[in-house]
Each structure stands twice: as structure tokens, then as C-alpha cells.
Write an enzyme that holds these catalytic residues in place. Structure first.
Site, short mmCIF file in Angstrom:
data_model
loop_
_atom_site.label_atom_id
_atom_site.label_comp_id
_atom_site.label_asym_id
_atom_site.label_seq_id
_atom_site.Cartn_x
_atom_site.Cartn_y
_atom_site.Cartn_z
N SER A 133 0.86 -1.18 0.00
CA SER A 133 0.00 0.00 0.00
C SER A 133 0.90 1.23 0.00
O SER A 133 2.05 1.17 0.47
CB SER A 133 -0.89 0.00 1.25
OG SER A 133 -1.53 1.26 1.41
N TYR A 147 -2.34 -0.87 10.59
CA TYR A 147 -2.35 -1.12 9.15
C TYR A 147 -1.10 -0.53 8.49
O TYR A 147 -0.43 -1.19 7.69
CB TYR A 147 -3.61 -0.53 8.52
CG TYR A 147 -3.64 -0.70 7.02
CD1 TYR A 147 -3.91 -1.94 6.45
CD2 TYR A 147 -3.40 0.37 6.17
CE1 TYR A 147 -3.93 -2.11 5.07
CE2 TYR A 147 -3.42 0.22 4.79
CZ TYR A 147 -3.69 -1.02 4.25
OH TYR A 147 -3.71 -1.17 2.89
#
Length: 254
Positions: A133, A147
Site C-alpha cells: 500500500s 495497518y
């Protein structure tokens, strides 16, 4: 003989789009995820052979079961896509969900990266793409601390393994896809809304496959992401994600 690709997290979102685009390119597939029925529905619409492998990759024994199922087979492309996120203040987010996130985003990805790169080295070539990501390239991560930490691990691990393989002149390619916001069900699972508009899963996967073809170690789809990452480095608390309206209301009520 058609090329063979394995896709984890293949029941929806980016994983399902990888399946559609790779099948359209002639790849035979193995789809891996917890939701077998969703994968069967997807496979029925694909033009090439497609195997369904239901598995909960948060369990290490399930990762090893997948590795065992691939013994004796040539894997041309492995997409390590399984993962999820969560949002909220670190003091308030659910510990069990965070530990499960670590199991999937970090431990499962680590196991499968190691096992599949070893396998590809033995078979004389292959490509592995870890889906990270842009969070793994950005500083900090208020309201998505766990995350962001998991995706930093993915970027760091992939970059190091890629450097080792390149130094050894290995025929094996390893890369990391680092998208910004993508319009998938990830947002609902993670309980977030994004300050930047998302790109489509189709555009994300097109950029990913082009990056794999060019053997890029870090692939960042979407022309706006470079500027957004530069901005975040100047003001790290103005992040690409925002807490949900529900969470904002909770904060205001305290």
C-alpha cells in the site's frame, strides 16, 4: 502450455480483478481466499481453467497447506494479495482484530513470500508480487497505526528480497504493489473514507501487471499518488485517510 498464476485474497476487490485480467491474458489460475462461493462465482465467468482453494491464511498451517498443494507444479506468477485494514484511535481499536491483521498482512505474506521465492528459485524462474500500500511508503499513520505498520513491513521485506535476488542475478522477480485509495470493499472492512478519490481496481491491476512486466520493485499506480506522498512528508498528520463520520461524531461527543 498456459502460464499458471496463484492469487490470494481472490474473492473480491483487487484480487478478483487480478483473476479477470490474468485469465483474459490466457493464464490458468488458482484462487485462494476464505469465501469459496464467491470464488466459484468468479471462476464461472473466466475463460481459462480456474481452481478454487478455500483457505484461512491467518493460520500458518493453512499457508503451508497451500504451499504443499503447489508442490510439483510450476508457478509462473504468485500474487500475495490477501490482507485487510482497520481504522480508529490506537487506544480504542480492537486488539483481536489487530492481531488478526498482523497474522494475514505480515505473517502469512512472509511465509508465502519465502516459500514461493524458494520454489521459484528451484524451478528456474517466476514472479511474485506482494500487494502492499502507499501506506507502506508514507510516514506515521494516525488512526490506522497497525495497518500502516503492516504495510511498511511488506514494502521493507519486498525491497530487501528484491535487492538480494538482483545482486545474485536470480531469474526470480519480486515486486511490491503500493496503491493509494482503490474503490473496493476494503473501505467498508477498514471503516475508513479517503480524502483522495480512489482509482478503479481495473486501473490498479493494469498498472501492476505493467510494472511486473517491467520488473519494477515498487509499483505505485495513479498519477496523483506521488504528489500526495510528497505532501504527506511535509505534513505527516494530514494523511490520505480520514476516520469515518461515525468515529468523528464519537470524538466530538467526548
Amino acid at each position: 502450455m498456459p502460464a499458471f498464476a496463484v492469487i490470494t485474497g481472490a474473492s473480491a476487490g483487487i484480487g478478483a480483478e487480478f483473476a479477470r485480467q490474468l485469465s483474459a491474458r490466457g493464464y490458468n489460475l488458482m484462487l485462494v481466499a476464505r469465501r469459496g462461493e464467491r470464488m466459484r462465482e468468479l471462476a464461472a465467468k473466466l475463460p481459462t481453467e480456474c481452481e478454487i482453494f478455500p483457505a484461512d491464511l491467518s493460520r500458518p498451517e493453512e499457508c503451508e497447506r497451500l504451499v504443499q498443494a503447489l508442490q510439483g507444479r510450476t508457478v509462473d506468477l504468485f500474487i500475495n494479495n490477501a490482507g485487510f485494514g482497520d481504522a480508529g484511535n490506537f487506544l480504542e481499536t480492537d486488539l483481536e482484530k489487530e492481531l488478526s491483521m498482523l497474522d494475514v498482512n505480515v505473517r502469512a505474506l512472509h511465509i508465502l513470500t519465502k516459500r514461493m521465492v524458494q520454489k521459484m528459485q528451484r524451478q528456474g524462474g517466476g514472479a511474485l508480487l506482494n500487494v502492499g500500500s502507499s501506506a507502506g511508503l508514507l510516514p506515521a499513520g494516525p488512526h490506522m497505526a497497525t495497518y500502516y505498520a503492516t504495510k511498511s513491513y511488506v514494502v521493507s521485506l519486498t525491497s530487501a528480497v528484491a535487492a538480494e535476488l538482483q545482486a545474485a542475478h536470480s531469474p526470480v522477480y519480486v515486486g511490491c504493489l503500493c496503491p493509494g485509495p482503490v474503490d473496493t470493499e476494503f473501505n467498508a472492512v477498514a471503516n475508513v473514507r479517503f480524502a483522495l478519490p480512489g482509482i478503479s481496481a481495473k486501473a490498479c491491476v493494469q498498472a501492476a501487471l505493467k510494472g511486473v512486466q517491467r520488473r519494477r520493485t515498487i509499483i505505485v499506480p495513479g498519477p496523483g499518488m506521488a504528489a500526495a506522498m510528497a505532501l504527506s512528508r511535509l505534513a505527516p498528520r494530514r494523511m490520505l485517510i480520514a476516520v469515518t463520520a461515525h468515529q468523528q461524531k464519537k470524538k466530538l461527543s467526548r
